[in-house]
Design a protein around this motif. Sequence first.
Motif, PDB file in Angstrom:
ATOM      1  N   GLN A  95      -6.592  15.673  -9.452  1.00  0.00           N
ATOM      2  CA  GLN A  95      -7.314  14.448  -9.166  1.00  0.00           C
ATOM      3  C   GLN A  95      -6.360  13.427  -8.567  1.00  0.00           C
ATOM      4  N   SER A  96      -5.138  13.415  -9.103  1.00  0.00           N
ATOM      5  CA  SER A  96      -4.196  12.399  -8.654  1.00  0.00           C
ATOM      6  C   SER A  96      -3.723  12.677  -7.228  1.00  0.00           C
ATOM      7  N   VAL A  97      -3.681  13.955  -6.847  1.00  0.00           N
ATOM      8  CA  VAL A  97      -3.310  14.266  -5.468  1.00  0.00           C
ATOM      9  C   VAL A  97      -4.367  13.699  -4.521  1.00  0.00           C
ATOM     10  N   GLU A  98      -5.615  13.956  -4.859  1.00  0.00           N
ATOM     11  CA  GLU A  98      -6.732  13.424  -4.067  1.00  0.00           C
ATOM     12  C   GLU A  98      -6.630  11.902  -3.945  1.00  0.00           C
ATOM     13  N   THR A  99      -6.426  11.264  -5.095  1.00  0.00           N
ATOM     14  CA  THR A  99      -6.384   9.800  -5.106  1.00  0.00           C
ATOM     15  C   THR A  99      -5.216   9.269  -4.279  1.00  0.00           C
ATOM     16  N   ARG A 100      -4.038   9.892  -4.485  1.00  0.00           N
ATOM     17  CA  ARG A 100      -2.859   9.394  -3.795  1.00  0.00           C
ATOM     18  C   ARG A 100      -2.956   9.626  -2.292  1.00  0.00           C
ATOM     19  N   LEU A 101      -3.352  10.846  -1.927  1.00  0.00           N
ATOM     20  CA  LEU A 101      -3.439  11.153  -0.501  1.00  0.00           C
ATOM     21  C   LEU A 101      -4.497  10.297   0.186  1.00  0.00           C
ATOM     22  N   ARG A 102      -5.583  10.062  -0.540  1.00  0.00           N
ATOM     23  CA  ARG A 102      -6.643   9.256   0.066  1.00  0.00           C
ATOM     24  C   ARG A 102      -6.161   7.826   0.322  1.00  0.00           C
ATOM     25  N   ALA A 103      -5.447   7.282  -0.678  1.00  0.00           N
ATOM     26  CA  ALA A 103      -4.918   5.928  -0.509  1.00  0.00           C
ATOM     27  C   ALA A 103      -3.957   5.871   0.682  1.00  0.00           C
ATOM     28  N   LEU A 104      -3.126   6.909   0.803  1.00  0.00           N
ATOM     29  CA  LEU A 104      -2.181   6.951   1.918  1.00  0.00           C
ATOM     30  C   LEU A 104      -2.905   7.014   3.261  1.00  0.00           C
ATOM     31  N   LEU A 105      -3.925   7.862   3.320  1.00  0.00           N
ATOM     32  CA  LEU A 105      -4.646   8.013   4.582  1.00  0.00           C
ATOM     33  C   LEU A 105      -5.362   6.717   4.961  1.00  0.00           C
ATOM     34  N   ILE A 106      -5.915   6.044   3.961  1.00  0.00           N
ATOM     35  CA  ILE A 106      -6.624   4.792   4.260  1.00  0.00           C
ATOM     36  C   ILE A 106      -5.649   3.755   4.820  1.00  0.00           C
ATOM     37  N   ASP A 107      -4.450   3.690   4.218  1.00  0.00           N
ATOM     38  CA  ASP A 107      -3.429   2.787   4.772  1.00  0.00           C
ATOM     39  C   ASP A 107      -3.047   3.222   6.185  1.00  0.00           C
ATOM     40  N   ALA A 108      -2.913   4.533   6.363  1.00  0.00           N
ATOM     41  CA  ALA A 108      -2.522   5.056   7.673  1.00  0.00           C
ATOM     42  C   ALA A 108      -3.557   4.701   8.731  1.00  0.00           C
ATOM     43  N   MET A 109      -4.818   4.763   8.333  1.00  0.00           N
ATOM     44  CA  MET A 109      -5.870   4.473   9.308  1.00  0.00           C
ATOM     45  C   MET A 109      -5.894   3.000   9.678  1.00  0.00           C
ATOM     46  N   ALA A 110      -5.276   2.181   8.824  1.00  0.00           N
ATOM     47  CA  ALA A 110      -5.153   0.770   9.171  1.00  0.00           C
ATOM     48  C   ALA A 110      -3.913   0.528  10.042  1.00  0.00           C
ATOM     49  N   GLY A 111      -3.152   1.594  10.319  1.00  0.00           N
ATOM     50  CA  GLY A 111      -2.012   1.456  11.214  1.00  0.00           C
ATOM     51  C   GLY A 111      -0.655   1.527  10.535  1.00  0.00           C
ATOM     52  N   ASP A 112      -0.614   1.913   9.268  1.00  0.00           N
ATOM     53  CA  ASP A 112       0.652   1.992   8.537  1.00  0.00           C
ATOM     54  C   ASP A 112       1.324   3.343   8.808  1.00  0.00           C
ATOM     55  N   ALA A 113       2.334   3.325   9.658  1.00  0.00           N
ATOM     56  CA  ALA A 113       2.968   4.575  10.092  1.00  0.00           C
ATOM     57  C   ALA A 113       3.720   5.249   8.949  1.00  0.00           C
ATOM     58  N   LEU A 114       4.314   4.443   8.070  1.00  0.00           N
ATOM     59  CA  LEU A 114       5.072   5.026   6.960  1.00  0.00           C
ATOM     60  C   LEU A 114       4.133   5.763   6.011  1.00  0.00           C
ATOM     61  N   ALA A 115       2.993   5.130   5.717  1.00  0.00           N
ATOM     62  CA  ALA A 115       1.999   5.784   4.863  1.00  0.00           C
ATOM     63  C   ALA A 115       1.514   7.073   5.515  1.00  0.00           C
ATOM     64  N   TYR A 116       1.373   7.016   6.808  1.00  0.00           N
ATOM     65  CA  TYR A 116       0.878   8.197   7.525  1.00  0.00           C
ATOM     66  C   TYR A 116       1.895   9.329   7.478  1.00  0.00           C
ATOM     67  N   GLN A 117       3.165   8.954   7.651  1.00  0.00           N
ATOM     68  CA  GLN A 117       4.238   9.945   7.577  1.00  0.00           C
ATOM     69  C   GLN A 117       4.231  10.628   6.203  1.00  0.00           C
ATOM     70  N   THR A 118       4.117   9.818   5.155  1.00  0.00           N
ATOM     71  CA  THR A 118       4.078  10.361   3.797  1.00  0.00           C
ATOM     72  C   THR A 118       2.851  11.241   3.604  1.00  0.00           C
ATOM     73  N   PHE A 119       1.728  10.744   4.069  1.00  0.00           N
ATOM     74  CA  PHE A 119       0.484  11.513   3.956  1.00  0.00           C
ATOM     75  C   PHE A 119       0.628  12.874   4.627  1.00  0.00           C
ATOM     76  N   LEU A 120       1.098  12.878   5.859  1.00  0.00           N
ATOM     77  CA  LEU A 120       1.195  14.143   6.603  1.00  0.00           C
ATOM     78  C   LEU A 120       2.213  15.090   5.978  1.00  0.00           C
ATOM     79  N   SER A 121       3.319  14.525   5.472  1.00  0.00           N
ATOM     80  CA  SER A 121       4.325  15.377   4.844  1.00  0.00           C
ATOM     81  C   SER A 121       3.756  16.053   3.602  1.00  0.00           C
ATOM     82  N   GLU A 122       3.056  15.255   2.786  1.00  0.00           N
ATOM     83  CA  GLU A 122       2.483  15.848   1.569  1.00  0.00           C
ATOM     84  C   GLU A 122       1.388  16.837   1.926  1.00  0.00           C
TER      85      GLU A 122
END
Lengths: 213, 181
Positions: B2-29
């Motif tokens: 559940q926590s993977v879903e929650t964490r990745l989702r939060a990262l992707l939402i930040d990434a979609m707002a233009g946060d490149a660092l969040a996106y990098q983390t999201f894609l790596s995970e």
Amino acid sequence: METDLLVSLLARGVTPVDRHVVARRLGWALLAAALGATLLVVSFYGIRPDIGTVSATPIFWAKVALPVALAAGALAVTIRLARPGARVGLAWAGIGIPIAAVWLAGLIAVLLAPEGARVALVIGETWRSCPFNIAFLSIPGFVASFAAVRGLAPTNLRLAGAATGLLAGATATIAYCLHCPEMSAAFWALWYVLGMLVPTVAGALLGPKWLHW
Amino acid sequence: MQSVETRLRALLIDAMAGDALAYQTFLSELTRHLRGFLRRRIPQLSDDVEDLVQEILLAVHNGRHTYRADEPLTAWVHAIARYKLMDFFRARARRESLHDPIDDYIDIFAVCDDEPASARRDLGKLLQQLPDKQRLPIQHVKLEGLSVAETAQLTGLSESAVKVGVHRGLKALAAKLRAIA
């Protein structure tokens, strides 16, 4: 290229995503579908001469309601099928209910009519051309909607193609109401539905090829 | 899980707002999870795993505008991964592999795998085959880290042409990957 490098490449300089892109793409496609079909009706078939009087009658709007409801239902289904992992679920009812309703209305009309008049209610005067006309009118919308859905991310291509085709067919049928003189629900239940089925089947056949991404 | 879903989702939402660092983390995970998922799913095709991971990453990137924050990320990622996997099977005409049921998407985030194998297809080489108006924007913005404005100045393209070039280029890259699958 290593996967790590690909990840950095994708992430670097990433720009915010437009959250309304799904709605906007389909909105433009719908507009193109409606304008294209209307233009074709006007140039090839002509608007029915009694449109002024008939558009004041409830039965005319009952007729228009069928493709409008189907277009709305097809749009709801298409939007879901165009996004990975989205469940269509209850949205199927948006297609099923209008069809069930027109079939029921057509059946009642036929049953209430005197025996000699029943066939005329079903085949009307234009049954030969009606499905072909609707299929023809749906071409601009078909192309526009496919282009829109292709830019999204459908994962069930056959089903997404069929829903997209139905969307184009239903939109074309709204425009066809400007021309079509038939005023019997039994006629609509058969020939309108058949006409919309043409782009739907075409969509199911072309989906796997045209929507591939 | 559940926590993977929650964490990745939060990262992707930040990434979609233009946060490149969040996106990098999201894609790596996501890469680690995809790798684990695929290695377990298609052990007989382990040589293809890294190619598939890259293909799915590109597909996730090119399709990220279709993710809606109120929907489960697991289902979204799984649908894309499954689509690309089926595509892969079709392309290889390895129909027998389809007997492997891949419907239970609950476990897509279940396993991590940190060890990349080498990809068979070289994305870098494919990148070189793109037309200049796509290749140069990707080269400068995505590989060298220049800004859109700098890239525009350097290439003589307009800023919007640079953005469009990156966007279309990454889509073209995905199509090329598919073509040589």
